[in-house]
Write an enzyme that holds these catalytic residues in place. Sequence first.
Site, mmCIF file in Angstrom:
data_model
loop_
_atom_site.group_PDB
_atom_site.id
_atom_site.type_symbol
_atom_site.label_atom_id
_atom_site.label_comp_id
_atom_site.label_asym_id
_atom_site.label_seq_id
_atom_site.Cartn_x
_atom_site.Cartn_y
_atom_site.Cartn_z
ATOM 1 N N ARG A 558 25.576 -30.408 34.540
ATOM 2 C CA ARG A 558 24.729 -30.501 36.188
ATOM 3 C C ARG A 558 26.113 -31.434 36.556
ATOM 4 N NH1 ARG A 558 20.405 -27.871 37.881
ATOM 5 N NH2 ARG A 558 20.253 -29.888 38.808
ATOM 6 N N VAL A 559 25.621 -31.544 37.388
ATOM 7 C CA VAL A 559 26.921 -32.964 38.416
ATOM 8 C C VAL A 559 26.027 -33.910 39.243
ATOM 9 C CG1 VAL A 559 28.904 -31.064 39.143
ATOM 10 C CG2 VAL A 559 26.698 -31.560 40.588
ATOM 11 N N ASP A 560 24.527 -33.532 38.811
ATOM 12 C CA ASP A 560 23.523 -34.752 38.992
ATOM 13 C C ASP A 560 23.066 -35.676 38.301
ATOM 14 O OD1 ASP A 560 22.112 -32.720 37.370
ATOM 15 O OD2 ASP A 560 20.856 -32.413 39.853
ATOM 16 N N ASP A 561 22.087 -35.676 38.006
ATOM 17 C CA ASP A 561 21.296 -37.306 36.691
ATOM 18 C C ASP A 561 20.475 -36.364 35.849
ATOM 19 O OD1 ASP A 561 23.199 -39.247 37.363
ATOM 20 O OD2 ASP A 561 21.785 -39.879 39.406
ATOM 21 N N VAL A 562 20.351 -35.359 35.578
ATOM 22 C CA VAL A 562 19.957 -34.194 34.871
ATOM 23 C C VAL A 562 21.169 -33.565 34.336
ATOM 24 C CG1 VAL A 562 18.771 -31.789 34.911
ATOM 25 C CG2 VAL A 562 18.997 -32.969 36.723
#
Length: 690
Positions: A558-562
């Site tokens: 993941r590149v997001d805050d997941v």
Amino acid sequence: NHLRHVESMAHLPSGAGRITRLNALILGEALASEEDDLVFPSEDFSRHSHVSSPHKYLEMYRRSVQDPAGFWSDIASEFYWREKWSQQVYSENFDIRKGKIKIEWFKGGMTNICYNCLDRNIESGNGDKIAIYWEGNEPGLDTSLTYNQLLARVCQLANYLKDVGVRKGDAVVIYLPMLMELPIAMLACARIGAVHSVVFAGFSAESLAQRIIDCRPKVVITCNAVRRGSKIIYLKDIVDSALLESAENGIVIDVCLTWENDSAMKKEMTKWMKGRDIWWQDVILKYPVTCDVEWVDAEGPLFLLYTSGSTGKPKGVMHTTGGYMVYTASTFKYAFDYKSTDIYWCTADCGWITGHSYVTYGPLLNGATVVVFEGAPSYPDVGRCWDIVDKYKVSIFYTAPTLVRSLMREGDEHVSRYSRKSLRVLGSVGEPINPSAWRWFFNVVGDARCPISDTWWQTETGGFMITPLPGAWPQKPGSATFPFFGVQPVIVDEKGVEIEGECSGYLCVKGSWPGAFRTLYGDHRRYETTYFSAFPGYYFSGDGCSRDKDGYYWLTGRVDDVINVSGHRIGTAEVESALVSHPQCAEAAVVGVEHEVKGQGIYAFVTLVEGVPYSDDLRKSLVMAVRNQIGAFAAPDKIHWAPGLPKTRSGKIMRRILRKIASRQLDELGDTSTLADPTVVDQLIALADC
Ligand code: 6R9
């Protein structure tokens, strides 16, 4: 344009050249990559597989993107439609700049996915075939249902649901462990056009309440308790508190249908609210074993499944009927090279998307025999999986890298003492599988005989997006290889510009596919902003990805805050909000760290309310706060007491620095001079191991 994409997919010379190149790979001839990187299917396997060569794949793939209407109509025609879909087959607006995002497949068609899973397979002569082998937590506790028997049980429940007022379009929340009653409940809802929302039975009362409040179900279906390994979990108690909380929020549930799971807990011991709570076994048997099908629009909702995002509350991912049906069925068939003689076992729980698409719908649409396992894979010992494989002669085994890694640690002897000779195809899902786990899975579990389908996809995509087709091309350990039919992956840079060839960047998808989710329940705006706004014109997956010189795709996380913990998606924001709900916690910042077995672990930095001392008891109660608000699977692995957090002068927490501290890469902290107070960094480092 589509054709150009097909060519660039493998980053090989166009047209025939490219095909020859892939053929060369199959034949083991001159290779662009190190020969070591490639794992070839046996000639015999390829010869008998649905897609037996790169050439055949390219032919089908090309058609799927040049003529999606024709390609998918042909597959859809294998199912029963009460009313055929309109001429147009599909319509989409995938570009936010051109207005509202809208995806429709098989519009105008009327069908029913339960009918296609059960009645259709029975009519074609498979009524006496086993649909489900159920294996209980305790070895020796098992049972099975044929397609005929499964249909009868689904119909009885469907009739009951209708009787208590559930109508087409109404929501039903299902909070059950892996009992047969879970797929039965899903299918019963589908039969009458109700929208199921399965909540993973590891979620806490608060998370369950949150979902109930969001989708306002007519009925909640649960059981009193379940055994998992040597533990007993009292699910009904959790439901009771969830229903209390939802009632406080104005959502009153009139019917809570409860299965008596007597191997875990007797009826008499269960807390009961007269009037609201109904024992499944008391009422269902009185209902007829046939039930008319409610025909639904292809674009009618089938289910909601809540999933974590990078911000705010969980999102209700909405899937509709027709496209999802066609897509899960065909991905299952091709990615596992499914044959009617296969016995299929997927270790996922129906509380996640994998259990929806590849325990229930995909396999049953294909008339497959599915193993459903209630228990834990290491109970009573770490050989349990292979015991089950031998017992049912499982030929397709689909699991998560975290399980592979945890069993790998236990040693080969727990695997090799079982035969496993029924195995034919292995599968992996949930997170990137590291090459060493891949090789162990391949060599030790599959005796170097079974291709591994490393399937990349998401709750949102409904079914496989990038996946090997076993037999069609050589594999590279750790790569999900190539796109499924109709899927056009693109890799873009920060500016949203598509990058060609060997590269890495953000993984997006161009154009719709039948299994795509259609909206986020009650929040179409959020659907558009989360998935279609970052890179206009594309669906943005939230994953990083690279493509190598042979065109193979490699997912990098993941590149997001997941955070992806054991294949479970957890939003850092959710964990932070659970931590700060603790009265003694002032602020929290959560990051993911590499974890040997779980893939990623949860690392939480917390600052305390002024004057509160940090202690081991406080640490425990902070972890408890997360367990209570989300569920045990989201419990932080590490609480790091932070007198202060590294923030920019505008007050933004610099997570980049926290990630480095969490993974102890202290010489890679980078520039800390822009921090409002650079000394907090040294303070944090000093407190790292306390
Ligand atoms: C099916 C499922 C989706 C996220 C996804 C990605 C990760 C799933 C993967 C994989 C690498 C694979 N993921 N499969 N990463 N290789 N084969 O897991 O759905 O729970 O929504 O999670 O999981 O990061 O974005 P979901």
